[in-house]
Design a protein around this motif. Structure first.
Motif, mmCIF file in Angstrom:
data_model
loop_
_atom_site.group_PDB
_atom_site.id
_atom_site.type_symbol
_atom_site.label_atom_id
_atom_site.label_comp_id
_atom_site.label_asym_id
_atom_site.label_seq_id
_atom_site.Cartn_x
_atom_site.Cartn_y
_atom_site.Cartn_z
ATOM 1 N N VAL A 1 0.908 -1.430 0.134
ATOM 2 C CA VAL A 1 0.182 -0.028 0.381
ATOM 3 C C VAL A 1 0.974 0.947 -0.390
ATOM 4 C CG1 VAL A 1 -1.789 1.306 1.197
ATOM 5 C CG2 VAL A 1 -1.507 -1.404 1.575
ATOM 6 N N HIS A 2 0.538 2.130 -0.412
ATOM 7 C CA HIS A 2 1.585 3.415 -1.217
ATOM 8 C C HIS A 2 0.728 4.274 -0.212
ATOM 9 C CE1 HIS A 2 4.562 1.600 -4.011
ATOM 10 N NE2 HIS A 2 3.437 0.511 -4.067
ATOM 11 N N ILE A 3 1.664 5.065 0.662
ATOM 12 C CA ILE A 3 1.021 6.157 1.419
ATOM 13 C C ILE A 3 1.604 7.700 0.294
ATOM 14 C CG2 ILE A 3 0.492 7.996 3.254
ATOM 15 C CD1 ILE A 3 -1.460 4.330 2.927
ATOM 16 N N GLU A 4 0.864 8.069 0.165
ATOM 17 C CA GLU A 4 1.331 9.692 0.149
ATOM 18 C C GLU A 4 0.465 11.218 1.015
ATOM 19 O OE1 GLU A 4 2.583 13.088 -3.338
ATOM 20 O OE2 GLU A 4 1.435 10.894 -3.953
ATOM 21 N N ALA A 5 1.539 11.934 1.919
ATOM 22 C CA ALA A 5 0.265 13.062 2.176
ATOM 23 C C ALA A 5 0.817 14.610 1.240
ATOM 24 C CB ALA A 5 0.757 13.365 3.908
ATOM 25 N N ALA A 6 -0.079 15.223 0.042
ATOM 26 C CA ALA A 6 -0.033 16.383 0.018
ATOM 27 C C ALA A 6 -1.093 16.834 -0.167
ATOM 28 C CB ALA A 6 0.577 15.466 -2.078
ATOM 29 N N ASP A 7 -0.720 17.967 -0.304
ATOM 30 C CA ASP A 7 -1.452 19.198 0.038
ATOM 31 C C ASP A 7 -3.223 18.956 0.461
ATOM 32 O OD1 ASP A 7 -0.224 20.251 -1.804
ATOM 33 O OD2 ASP A 7 -1.030 19.088 -3.371
ATOM 34 N N GLY A 8 -2.449 18.721 1.744
ATOM 35 C CA GLY A 8 -4.058 18.298 3.090
ATOM 36 C C GLY A 8 -4.416 16.713 2.727
ATOM 37 N N GLU A 9 -4.346 16.117 1.704
ATOM 38 C CA GLU A 9 -4.567 15.013 1.888
ATOM 39 C C GLU A 9 -4.118 13.886 1.609
ATOM 40 O OE1 GLU A 9 -8.495 15.241 -1.124
ATOM 41 O OE2 GLU A 9 -6.671 15.714 -2.250
ATOM 42 N N VAL A 10 -4.000 12.900 2.587
ATOM 43 C CA VAL A 10 -4.149 11.528 2.124
ATOM 44 C C VAL A 10 -4.013 10.453 1.432
ATOM 45 C CG1 VAL A 10 -3.066 8.584 3.895
ATOM 46 C CG2 VAL A 10 -2.581 11.339 4.879
ATOM 47 N N TRP A 11 -2.995 10.246 0.668
ATOM 48 C CA TRP A 11 -3.403 9.562 -0.510
ATOM 49 C C TRP A 11 -2.924 7.432 -0.631
ATOM 50 C CZ3 TRP A 11 -7.059 10.810 -4.792
ATOM 51 C CH2 TRP A 11 -6.367 12.092 -4.940
ATOM 52 N N VAL A 12 -3.897 7.718 -0.806
ATOM 53 C CA VAL A 12 -3.953 5.482 -0.208
ATOM 54 C C VAL A 12 -3.759 5.146 -2.005
ATOM 55 C CG1 VAL A 12 -4.667 3.680 0.444
ATOM 56 C CG2 VAL A 12 -4.566 5.850 1.756
ATOM 57 N N SER A 13 -3.127 4.106 -2.537
ATOM 58 C CA SER A 13 -2.666 3.960 -3.695
ATOM 59 C C SER A 13 -1.786 2.459 -3.920
ATOM 60 C CB SER A 13 -1.680 4.628 -4.239
ATOM 61 O OG SER A 13 -2.264 5.785 -4.654
ATOM 62 N N GLY A 14 -2.363 1.570 -4.754
ATOM 63 C CA GLY A 14 -2.129 0.366 -4.758
ATOM 64 C C GLY A 14 -2.110 -0.280 -6.352
ATOM 65 N N ASP A 15 -1.552 -0.996 -6.464
ATOM 66 C CA ASP A 15 -2.029 -1.856 -7.818
ATOM 67 C C ASP A 15 -3.160 -2.625 -7.871
ATOM 68 O OD1 ASP A 15 0.465 -1.459 -9.649
ATOM 69 O OD2 ASP A 15 1.632 -2.591 -7.653
ATOM 70 N N ALA A 16 -3.703 -3.075 -9.079
ATOM 71 C CA ALA A 16 -4.902 -3.487 -9.068
ATOM 72 C C ALA A 16 -4.824 -4.667 -10.319
ATOM 73 C CB ALA A 16 -6.287 -3.217 -8.861
ATOM 74 N N VAL A 17 -4.733 -5.472 -10.488
ATOM 75 C CA VAL A 17 -5.142 -7.032 -11.036
ATOM 76 C C VAL A 17 -6.042 -7.383 -12.159
ATOM 77 C CG1 VAL A 17 -3.845 -8.444 -13.107
ATOM 78 C CG2 VAL A 17 -2.316 -6.324 -11.608
ATOM 79 N N THR A 18 -6.831 -7.914 -12.989
ATOM 80 C CA THR A 18 -7.716 -8.425 -12.610
ATOM 81 C C THR A 18 -7.197 -9.778 -13.220
ATOM 82 O OG1 THR A 18 -9.485 -7.161 -13.919
ATOM 83 C CG2 THR A 18 -9.879 -9.514 -14.221
ATOM 84 N N ARG A 19 -8.060 -11.293 -12.278
ATOM 85 C CA ARG A 19 -7.730 -12.338 -12.667
ATOM 86 C C ARG A 19 -8.408 -13.102 -13.229
ATOM 87 N NH1 ARG A 19 -2.519 -11.291 -12.723
ATOM 88 N NH2 ARG A 19 -1.304 -10.421 -11.071
ATOM 89 N N ILE A 20 -9.699 -13.060 -12.818
ATOM 90 C CA ILE A 20 -11.214 -13.541 -13.488
ATOM 91 C C ILE A 20 -11.901 -12.667 -14.166
ATOM 92 C CG2 ILE A 20 -13.123 -15.278 -12.673
ATOM 93 C CD1 ILE A 20 -11.373 -15.715 -10.029
ATOM 94 N N LYS A 21 -12.402 -13.272 -15.183
ATOM 95 C CA LYS A 21 -13.758 -12.161 -16.293
ATOM 96 C C LYS A 21 -14.591 -12.890 -16.844
ATOM 97 C CE LYS A 21 -11.994 -10.379 -19.862
ATOM 98 N NZ LYS A 21 -11.439 -9.090 -20.932
ATOM 99 N N GLY A 22 -15.923 -12.785 -16.933
ATOM 100 C CA GLY A 22 -16.760 -13.543 -16.914
ATOM 101 C C GLY A 22 -18.425 -12.615 -16.674
ATOM 102 N N SER A 23 -19.089 -13.953 -16.596
ATOM 103 C CA SER A 23 -19.826 -12.919 -17.057
ATOM 104 C C SER A 23 -21.096 -13.943 -15.867
ATOM 105 C CB SER A 23 -20.740 -13.122 -17.841
ATOM 106 O OG SER A 23 -20.891 -14.972 -18.584
ATOM 107 N N VAL A 24 -22.238 -12.866 -14.845
ATOM 108 C CA VAL A 24 -23.003 -13.893 -13.705
ATOM 109 C C VAL A 24 -24.240 -14.193 -14.428
ATOM 110 C CG1 VAL A 24 -24.216 -12.833 -11.595
ATOM 111 C CG2 VAL A 24 -21.376 -12.683 -12.324
#
Length: 279
Positions: free
Chosen positions: A254-277
């Protein structure tokens, strides 16, 4: 049939992050259908994307656990934004604007998907009785606590600073003592381990609802709350990387950065399964 994705959040390495189920085009689903599907997936959260009701938003998300709906959560925000963009969503501006139960949430797209942490709804000292309960539940000595405070941005987190990352890893919680507590613990790595792991701190997040106990693999809301608390007190720098999940076979970042009065929480996201319901 509705489009479906299962996204691994907070890790670019397969199967080491926190999974999220995302169902697209759900304007026609009832609350009961959403609740039933979320319970069936048995994941910590399942999200349902639909057209926004606020013209400023790019899409609307509803976030369900196996037991109910949440107004906001961290890894579902990043995972939902990833799924929406991958499915061809085009934001109105540079950032993605998500509508959820807590209101509008800004999700920036670079250098990786990240959200601006919502304000803490409760901060400051906990009372002596609650502190004693948390120390007992974590099964640590009182003298091991560097700091302890409310760091609640909605779910009810209490933050605990244990000083070192090894102290965090060594925690063996007293599950019976947890009752209804939600506790996020953090400690710092030394320079050698920072270079080895690519992370500055170790985080673990424990939660209970009176019946069930769990340790979350990688937690956006807990990391946001810890950052707001400890950056605010000067105990952590404005920018750092947290590792979470190592004790339970995950390896999130989890990547954290405080800037301009806000704390940003960032991270990678990867689709592992794709289909339909089939609903």
């Amino acid at each position: 049939m509705l489009p479906f994705r299962q996204v691994d959040v907070f890790s670019a390495v397969p199967w080491l992050g926190n999974p999220l189920a995302v169902v697209h085009d759900t304007d026609g689903l009832s609350d009961q259908q959403m609740a039933d599907f979320a319970r069936w997936t048995n994941l910590s959260e399942t999200t349902f994307l639909s057209a926004p009701t606020d013209p400023k938003a790019d899409y609307r998300v509803r976030i369900w656990t196996t037991s109910g709906e949440l107004p906001f959560a961290g890894h579902p925000t990043i995972g939902s934004a990833h799924a929406w963009l991958e499915a061809g969503g085009t934001p109105q501006g540079e950032a993605v604007i998500q509508e959820c139960g807590a209101g509008l949430v800004t999700v920036r797209r670079s250098p990786r998907l990240g959200f601006a942490a919502p304000p803490l709804t409760r901060s400051g000292e906990v009372d002596a009785d609650l502190r004693a309960r948390i120390v007992t539940a974590l099964a640590v000595d009182e003298c091991a606590i560097v700091d302890l405070a409310w760091a609640d941005n909605g779910p009810g987190w209490v933050g605990v600073d244990l000083g070192t990352a090894q102290a965090v890893i060594d925690v063996v919680p007293d599950i019976a003592a947890f009752a209804d507590l939600k506790v996020a613990v953090l400690g710092r790595w030394d320079n050698a381990h920072v270079a080895e792991f690519g992370a500055d701190v170790e985080v673990r997040a424990f939660y209970a609802d009176g019946r069930n106990f769990g340790e979350d693999p990688v937690t956006g809301s807990a990391n946001a709350a810890l950052a707001q608390w400890l950056i605010g007190t000067g105990a952590l720098p404005d920018t750092y990387v947290a590792r979470q999940g190592s004790v339970i076979g995950r390896d999130g970042r989890v990547h954290i950065e405080a800037a301009d009065g806000e704390v940003w929480v960032s991270g990678d996201a990867v689709t592992r399964i794709k289909g339909s319901v089939d609903h």
